[in-house]
Motif scaffolding. Sequence first.
Motif, short mmCIF file in Angstrom:
data_model
loop_
_atom_site.label_atom_id
_atom_site.label_comp_id
_atom_site.label_asym_id
_atom_site.label_seq_id
_atom_site.Cartn_x
_atom_site.Cartn_y
_atom_site.Cartn_z
N ALA A 391 -19.80 13.55 -21.39
CA ALA A 391 -20.94 14.48 -21.30
C ALA A 391 -21.22 14.85 -19.84
N ASP A 392 -21.16 13.87 -18.95
CA ASP A 392 -21.40 14.13 -17.53
C ASP A 392 -20.31 15.02 -16.94
N LEU A 393 -19.06 14.77 -17.32
CA LEU A 393 -17.95 15.58 -16.81
C LEU A 393 -18.02 17.02 -17.32
N LEU A 394 -18.42 17.20 -18.57
CA LEU A 394 -18.56 18.55 -19.11
C LEU A 394 -19.66 19.32 -18.40
N LYS A 395 -20.75 18.64 -18.10
CA LYS A 395 -21.86 19.27 -17.39
C LYS A 395 -21.40 19.72 -16.01
N GLU A 396 -20.63 18.88 -15.34
CA GLU A 396 -20.12 19.25 -14.02
C GLU A 396 -19.15 20.42 -14.13
N LEU A 397 -18.28 20.39 -15.15
CA LEU A 397 -17.30 21.46 -15.33
C LEU A 397 -17.99 22.80 -15.57
#
Length: 559
Positions: A391-397
């Motif tokens: 979830a954190d990586l998708l938000k950054e992406l």
Amino acid sequence: MPSILWRIPVNKVVIAARACLTRQKAVALGFQVDKAAHKKAMEENAGVVDAAAKKMELLALHGEAVAELVEQSIDTTNDSFKYDPKPMEVSVVAIWCGRRKGFFEYIDKSFYVECEQSPDAENPKNHIGLVFDKTPFYAEQGGQIFDIGCVRNSSSSFTMDVEAVKVYGGYVVHYGTPKGLLKLNESLNVEIDMKRRALVMNNHTSTHLCNFSLRSTLGDHVEQQGSDVFAHRFRFDFSHGKPLTVDELEEMDERVRKIILQDLPVYDKEVPLDEAKQICGVRQMFGEAYPDPVRVVSVGVSVDDLLANPTSEEWKNYAIEFCGGTHTPSSNAPITFTTINEEAKSKGVRRIVCLTGQEALDALQASKDYKTRMEAALEGKTRSALSTTVADLLKELDSLKNFPYCDKSRFRQALADAKKTATAQMKEQEKEFKKIAADFAKETGAQLKESDQKFLVARLDIGSNCGVLKNTIKSMQKQKMIPICLLSFCDGKVSVSASSTKAALGTLPANKWVSTTVSSVNGKGGGKPDAAQGVCTNVNEENVQAMMDAANEFASQNI
């Protein structure tokens, strides 16, 4: 002395198009201008003028203004120098101050006084438009953004940064905020911003490479439907009935990058239109009216070679187009290339947004950096920790805007796969936890049944699902009805669930029990006297023991 005011009809709307120029001429001829009458006339016409202005740019050189230049025998601007732009000396043939003020013969102190005393909300920068006899500036047209630069006289007592360049009826208008005094027929030195021009050329040449590469990947049905070429990016519209797959877009991008690396010469030449149309594989926009002669731009093969054998099938292997824009001398100038977006523009038309040069290098590097961070963040993670990391990586992406579209799509898929893995792992773990909870309830319930214990505080590490804890308590209370508080520790998080009994509601309410338990580590809890639950995050084993001690102490004191 007689007063004077000229009016010019514009589509049945009367405006004082040349009031300021008229005032200057009137004074020079010894006339006295009735400023009050002029102001009143302008106010009377303001409403209709403003209504018409909604469809007309404030400083656009409208048809009547162009006609006036023609009537004054002012030749159209010679802009042939735009393909080989160098600093040059030009002559001012018109000073345009917009549809309300019209043409001026000079810019003097009174211009600046009027601008200061009567600011124009529609023209807050006090822009004017200068028309020269010749110019090296490229005016906005054909989807390519205009050049910017500067103009000044020999003494630099007059300067103007050129912020926009438009062409109307062959007259190239250079817009900016003037500084200093200026008059008609004065000589000025002009110079364009070559660094910015180079960026625009990189992008324009790359649109041709895109056009060629898309056709090679998708088929002969692909036709250009428009483009916008800016200094730091460009967009390209083309006919295609469905979204491009990641593989298709990746193939298109890679082909463009290969042509860039080949360092092919870029040729251009004006050719009679009938001859140019005979060139095999030449690209032209559907419905576009091209001049005769037309300028042919070819990447990798000279226009003379094309004309020597126009029907050769070999020319289909090159990017060849009719184009009046500015281009790089070599395909290598853009350095590299990437697409950052692909979307539908309208039915049957797709749009891509692309970067070249340093912007593309930065985008490609951002992709490499993100991939490194993503792989490091996912390594060793399982279940809920993996789900949270995804979830954190998708938000950054999502927050990364200038980012290769293909890479972003592949990263999304990789994260989606990781999410599926985490979900499957959590479901499997939940089955295990439910079995552990059932076994605990059966064994502990049996022990409670044989004891005289008045309450129970226990640790049962079965994840963060308070619902499972609550059901476990109910199962045990069926065997012996006493107040029970269970704590579960998992991945730095503690879940607490408590249930009291009717007999103990007054002395040991579940909500106060939970609140006291979680408050020892600044957790949060809530519920009712008969049942309550709470959660604590960022805790360790020592914190869990402190919570167990607090729960036991509160029950011992109140039961």
